[in-house]
Design a protein around this motif. Sequence first.
Motif, PDB file in Angstrom:
ATOM      1  N   PRO A   1      48.523  47.792  59.295  1.00  0.00           N
ATOM      2  CA  PRO A   1      48.040  46.709  58.335  1.00  0.00           C
ATOM      3  C   PRO A   1      47.428  47.249  57.044  1.00  0.00           C
ATOM      4  O   PRO A   1      47.374  48.161  56.744  1.00  0.00           O
ATOM      5  N   PRO A   2      47.960  46.300  56.155  1.00  0.00           N
ATOM      6  CA  PRO A   2      47.487  46.528  54.524  1.00  0.00           C
ATOM      7  C   PRO A   2      45.961  47.131  54.505  1.00  0.00           C
ATOM      8  O   PRO A   2      45.228  46.619  55.081  1.00  0.00           O
ATOM      9  N   ASP A   3      45.692  47.989  53.580  1.00  0.00           N
ATOM     10  CA  ASP A   3      44.206  48.222  53.197  1.00  0.00           C
ATOM     11  C   ASP A   3      43.672  47.190  52.277  1.00  0.00           C
ATOM     12  O   ASP A   3      44.249  46.693  51.246  1.00  0.00           O
ATOM     13  N   PRO A   4      42.470  46.641  52.892  1.00  0.00           N
ATOM     14  CA  PRO A   4      42.000  45.433  51.959  1.00  0.00           C
ATOM     15  C   PRO A   4      41.514  45.665  50.548  1.00  0.00           C
ATOM     16  O   PRO A   4      41.806  44.914  49.748  1.00  0.00           O
ATOM     17  N   GLU A   5      40.998  47.061  50.457  1.00  0.00           N
ATOM     18  CA  GLU A   5      40.587  47.302  48.996  1.00  0.00           C
ATOM     19  C   GLU A   5      41.970  47.360  48.154  1.00  0.00           C
ATOM     20  O   GLU A   5      41.792  47.029  47.146  1.00  0.00           O
ATOM     21  N   GLU A   6      42.921  48.120  48.827  1.00  0.00           N
ATOM     22  CA  GLU A   6      44.143  48.164  47.945  1.00  0.00           C
ATOM     23  C   GLU A   6      44.647  46.607  47.913  1.00  0.00           C
ATOM     24  O   GLU A   6      45.175  46.333  46.381  1.00  0.00           O
ATOM     25  N   ILE A   7      44.667  45.895  48.650  1.00  0.00           N
ATOM     26  CA  ILE A   7      45.193  44.530  48.327  1.00  0.00           C
ATOM     27  C   ILE A   7      44.268  43.771  47.148  1.00  0.00           C
ATOM     28  O   ILE A   7      44.771  43.067  46.364  1.00  0.00           O
ATOM     29  N   ALA A   8      43.062  43.867  47.370  1.00  0.00           N
ATOM     30  CA  ALA A   8      42.286  43.416  46.287  1.00  0.00           C
ATOM     31  C   ALA A   8      42.492  43.725  44.714  1.00  0.00           C
ATOM     32  O   ALA A   8      42.652  43.063  44.043  1.00  0.00           O
ATOM     33  N   ALA A   9      42.621  45.148  44.791  1.00  0.00           N
ATOM     34  CA  ALA A   9      42.874  45.824  43.487  1.00  0.00           C
ATOM     35  C   ALA A   9      44.260  45.285  43.191  1.00  0.00           C
ATOM     36  O   ALA A   9      44.467  45.018  41.769  1.00  0.00           O
ATOM     37  N   THR A  10      45.188  44.914  43.883  1.00  0.00           N
ATOM     38  CA  THR A  10      46.376  44.477  43.512  1.00  0.00           C
ATOM     39  C   THR A  10      46.180  43.063  43.142  1.00  0.00           C
ATOM     40  O   THR A  10      47.216  42.670  41.989  1.00  0.00           O
ATOM     41  N   ILE A  11      45.566  42.259  43.761  1.00  0.00           N
ATOM     42  CA  ILE A  11      45.173  40.876  43.321  1.00  0.00           C
ATOM     43  C   ILE A  11      44.737  40.780  41.832  1.00  0.00           C
ATOM     44  O   ILE A  11      45.175  39.993  40.961  1.00  0.00           O
ATOM     45  N   VAL A  12      43.591  41.440  41.548  1.00  0.00           N
ATOM     46  CA  VAL A  12      42.927  41.610  40.409  1.00  0.00           C
ATOM     47  C   VAL A  12      44.010  42.234  39.336  1.00  0.00           C
ATOM     48  O   VAL A  12      43.970  41.439  38.206  1.00  0.00           O
ATOM     49  N   ALA A  13      44.776  43.255  39.594  1.00  0.00           N
ATOM     50  CA  ALA A  13      45.599  43.779  38.620  1.00  0.00           C
ATOM     51  C   ALA A  13      46.654  42.899  38.208  1.00  0.00           C
ATOM     52  O   ALA A  13      47.098  42.690  37.154  1.00  0.00           O
ATOM     53  N   THR A  14      47.036  42.122  39.195  1.00  0.00           N
ATOM     54  CA  THR A  14      48.156  41.071  38.975  1.00  0.00           C
ATOM     55  C   THR A  14      47.692  39.917  37.957  1.00  0.00           C
ATOM     56  O   THR A  14      48.427  39.423  37.164  1.00  0.00           O
ATOM     57  N   VAL A  15      46.497  39.557  38.402  1.00  0.00           N
ATOM     58  CA  VAL A  15      45.810  38.542  37.350  1.00  0.00           C
ATOM     59  C   VAL A  15      45.731  38.907  36.072  1.00  0.00           C
ATOM     60  O   VAL A  15      46.031  38.279  35.131  1.00  0.00           O
ATOM     61  N   GLN A  16      44.977  40.317  35.792  1.00  0.00           N
ATOM     62  CA  GLN A  16      44.944  40.772  34.596  1.00  0.00           C
ATOM     63  C   GLN A  16      46.258  40.838  33.643  1.00  0.00           C
ATOM     64  O   GLN A  16      46.318  40.690  32.697  1.00  0.00           O
ATOM     65  N   GLY A  17      47.033  41.752  34.715  1.00  0.00           N
ATOM     66  CA  GLY A  17      48.298  41.915  33.951  1.00  0.00           C
ATOM     67  C   GLY A  17      49.071  40.729  33.729  1.00  0.00           C
ATOM     68  O   GLY A  17      49.949  40.503  32.654  1.00  0.00           O
ATOM     69  N   GLY A  18      48.962  39.791  34.230  1.00  0.00           N
ATOM     70  CA  GLY A  18      49.615  38.166  34.154  1.00  0.00           C
ATOM     71  C   GLY A  18      48.949  37.790  32.808  1.00  0.00           C
ATOM     72  O   GLY A  18      49.781  37.173  31.924  1.00  0.00           O
ATOM     73  N   TYR A  19      47.823  37.906  32.401  1.00  0.00           N
ATOM     74  CA  TYR A  19      47.218  37.462  31.111  1.00  0.00           C
ATOM     75  C   TYR A  19      47.836  38.168  30.226  1.00  0.00           C
ATOM     76  O   TYR A  19      48.350  37.307  29.079  1.00  0.00           O
TER      77      TYR A  19
END
Length: 199
Positions: free
Chosen positions: A149-167
């Motif tokens: 299973p994926p690491d929850p902290e890594e998934i969370a960091a990926t979500i935040v990075a995607t949103v900020q990078g998307g901006y």
Amino acid sequence: MYSAAMGTNDTSERLVGAARELLWERGYVGTSPKAVQRAAGAGQGSMYHHFSGKRDLALAAIRRTAEEMDATAGAALDGGGTPYERIRAYLLREREVLRGCPVGRLTMDPEVIADPELRAPVEEVLGRLRARLAAVVREGPESGGPNGPPDPEEIAATIVATVQGGYVLARATGSPAPFDSAVRGLLALLAPLAPPPAR
């Protein structure tokens, strides 16, 4: 006495609101006390009655921006629905994409980042967002690839990075399309968090 207190509070709120907008638009250096006073319709005396100076007002504005980000994220992530649905609601919520993230903007401001007290609300709210996202991911099914299973902290960091990078991508192109594309791609990658279809 009551109306006088309300007037005082109203001036303070207008100053904080004006400072928030200017910090988002111009950054710390570009946000002068005079510009804040003009935008708030307040005099110099009023500003220094409520705040000791620009830094004190900026700190109040940054804290308010962080509180608003926290509340907005919480409305999506702490609501009802499956973990995938709540993350989807967070990613697809309405945003002023071309203005960028008001908190993300502060991370690119050298004066804010160099000042531990100004930086603290930014660091704290982003940390709370990652923790909240990780908690939602933990509630999802434990599916994963060959490595488990994926690491929850890594998934969370990926979500935040995607949103900020998307901006950043949206602002660079003058179009919300790259942000929307990044969100769609991330949702496709997060599909394993969605519950299996009912049979």
